[in-house]
Design an enzyme around this catalytic site. Structure first.
Site, PDB file in Angstrom:
ATOM      1  N   ASN A 149      33.788 -21.079   0.748  1.00 21.96           N
ATOM      2  CA  ASN A 149      34.384 -22.407   0.613  1.00 21.96           C
ATOM      3  C   ASN A 149      33.364 -23.502   0.300  1.00 21.96           C
ATOM      4  O   ASN A 149      33.560 -24.655   0.644  1.00 21.96           O
ATOM      5  CB  ASN A 149      35.193 -22.771   1.872  1.00 21.96           C
ATOM      6  CG  ASN A 149      36.274 -21.760   2.147  1.00 21.96           C
ATOM      7  OD1 ASN A 149      37.068 -21.444   1.255  1.00 21.96           O
ATOM      8  ND2 ASN A 149      36.294 -21.213   3.347  1.00 21.96           N
ATOM      9  N   ARG A 150      32.265 -23.100  -0.337  1.00 19.95           N
ATOM     10  CA  ARG A 150      31.207 -24.023  -0.750  1.00 19.95           C
ATOM     11  C   ARG A 150      30.566 -24.754   0.426  1.00 19.95           C
ATOM     12  O   ARG A 150      30.049 -25.856   0.298  1.00 19.95           O
ATOM     13  CB  ARG A 150      31.725 -24.997  -1.812  1.00 19.95           C
ATOM     14  CG  ARG A 150      32.318 -24.260  -3.014  1.00 19.95           C
ATOM     15  CD  ARG A 150      32.427 -25.038  -4.266  1.00 19.95           C
ATOM     16  NE  ARG A 150      31.234 -25.701  -4.721  1.00 19.95           N
ATOM     17  CZ  ARG A 150      30.192 -25.141  -5.358  1.00 19.95           C
ATOM     18  NH1 ARG A 150      30.191 -23.839  -5.594  1.00 19.95           N
ATOM     19  NH2 ARG A 150      29.176 -25.856  -5.755  1.00 19.95           N
TER      20      ARG A 150
END
Length: 191
Positions: free
Chosen positions: A169-170
């Protein structure tokens, strides 16, 4: 004592075990004195606490840019590890003896190619290069190929080293080391 090179050693070993080709490859960004950037992939041939070493033709575009502006950025990207190591620093010429020793370790055709190539200059056709290569092979037949006078190496002396680890999710993890006198300070950066 904080040592970014211990972290680099561990990451480099893991990359060497999993990358299919050239785990020692990194993107090298240079710039002209006017600030026009250029980036290419080169191979790190040695590294230690002094910095990261690569070799090339001094008259190549990168060689000319480094002579005019020694500040660089380098980036190792190991996709299989989901990691990057980003380095800001200054490129310094290696000693002639160090360049000689590395050049002597190269395959003979790589040595001949260093003599035959007018790196980064316009080439009218491949046959011209092949003819130059044949001339060099004949010139040094039966003898060691010495290092060309316009071929050497640089050591990138780091001022900042960032270790970037991809996360889902970065939500990446970023650890940065900044040179401070004879040592390093460390901290985290937001993803």
């Amino acid at each position: 004592m904080i040592d970014p090179f211990a972290t680099f050693a561990a990451w480099f070993a893991e990359a060497g075990a999993s990358e299919p080709n050239d785990a020692n490859a990194f993107a090298l960004a240079t710039a002209t004195p006017e600030g026009r950037p250029s980036v290419r992939v080169v191979l790190c041939k040695a590294w230690d606490a002094r910095g990261f070493v690569f070799y090339s033709n001094l008259d190549s575009r990168k060689g000319r840019e480094l002579a005019a502006n020694p500040f660089v950025h380098m980036d190792f990207h190991w996709k299989s590890q989901r990691r990057q190591v980003r380095v800001d620093g200054r490129a310094e010429p290696v000693a002639g003896e160090e360049a000689d020793a590395y050049f002597a370790s190269r395959p003979r055709d790589s040595q001949a190619g260093a003599w035959a190539s007018l790196q980064s200059q316009a080439l009218p056709d491949r046959a011209t290069f092949e003819a130059r290569l044949g001339d060099v092979r004949a010139r040094f037949e039966g003898q060691d190929v010495p290092r060309p006078p316009r071929w050497s190496g640089w050591r990138i002396v780091p001022e900042k080293i960032e270790f970037w680890q991809d996360r889902d999710n970065r939500l990446h993890e970023r650890l940065v080391f900044t040179r401070s006198g004879d040592g390093w300070t460390t901290g985290l950066l937001y993803p």
